[in-house]
Design an enzyme around this catalytic site. Sequence first.
Site, short mmCIF file in Angstrom:
data_model
loop_
_atom_site.label_atom_id
_atom_site.label_comp_id
_atom_site.label_asym_id
_atom_site.label_seq_id
_atom_site.Cartn_x
_atom_site.Cartn_y
_atom_site.Cartn_z
N HIS A 69 65.04 38.42 -87.41
CA HIS A 69 65.87 39.47 -87.66
C HIS A 69 65.35 40.68 -88.02
O HIS A 69 65.65 41.81 -87.45
CB HIS A 69 67.03 38.82 -88.59
CG HIS A 69 68.06 39.83 -89.00
ND1 HIS A 69 69.07 40.10 -88.30
CD2 HIS A 69 68.34 40.47 -90.04
CE1 HIS A 69 69.88 41.13 -88.70
NE2 HIS A 69 69.47 41.19 -90.00
N GLN B 32 62.18 41.78 -87.66
CA GLN B 32 61.53 42.49 -86.32
C GLN B 32 62.45 43.04 -85.62
O GLN B 32 62.50 44.30 -84.95
CB GLN B 32 60.74 41.32 -85.70
CG GLN B 32 60.03 41.80 -84.70
CD GLN B 32 58.82 42.95 -85.11
OE1 GLN B 32 58.17 42.73 -86.35
NE2 GLN B 32 58.45 43.89 -84.47
N HIS C 170 65.48 44.54 -86.47
CA HIS C 170 65.85 45.69 -86.85
C HIS C 170 64.77 46.92 -86.88
O HIS C 170 65.11 48.02 -86.74
CB HIS C 170 65.93 45.50 -88.63
CG HIS C 170 67.44 45.03 -88.97
ND1 HIS C 170 68.33 46.05 -89.43
CD2 HIS C 170 67.97 44.09 -88.83
CE1 HIS C 170 69.25 45.34 -89.55
NE2 HIS C 170 69.30 44.23 -89.58
#
Length: 112
Positions: A76, A78, A80
């Site tokens: 998650h 990464q 973003h």
Amino acid sequence: MENLEQQAFSLIVHSGDGRSYAFEAIRASKEKDFEKAEELLKLSSKEFEQAHHVQTELLTMEADGNSSILSLLLIHAQDHLMTGITVKQLAEELIEIRREINMDKEKNKNIQ
């Protein structure tokens, strides 16, 4: 060194802030405040530099044989980072297009 969870949250925070600054820059350019847009893009870049630093730490740990546990939180984080960087790149292009359109309108206004 921070634990993996803290590093993931750091990635999320810096990436989210960088993305938010990029969107604010787009809004500033819509109002023809290109100076503010450029300043916001600089803030965005600083946030992504911080996020990239955290990512580099994680990659270095992995390269040194200290493999991290692949978690949904890290994936998650990464995600973003990568989507935030994409937003910033698109913001830069959009702002440049708005700047060019604004310059053309000003030039045409002066001709008439």
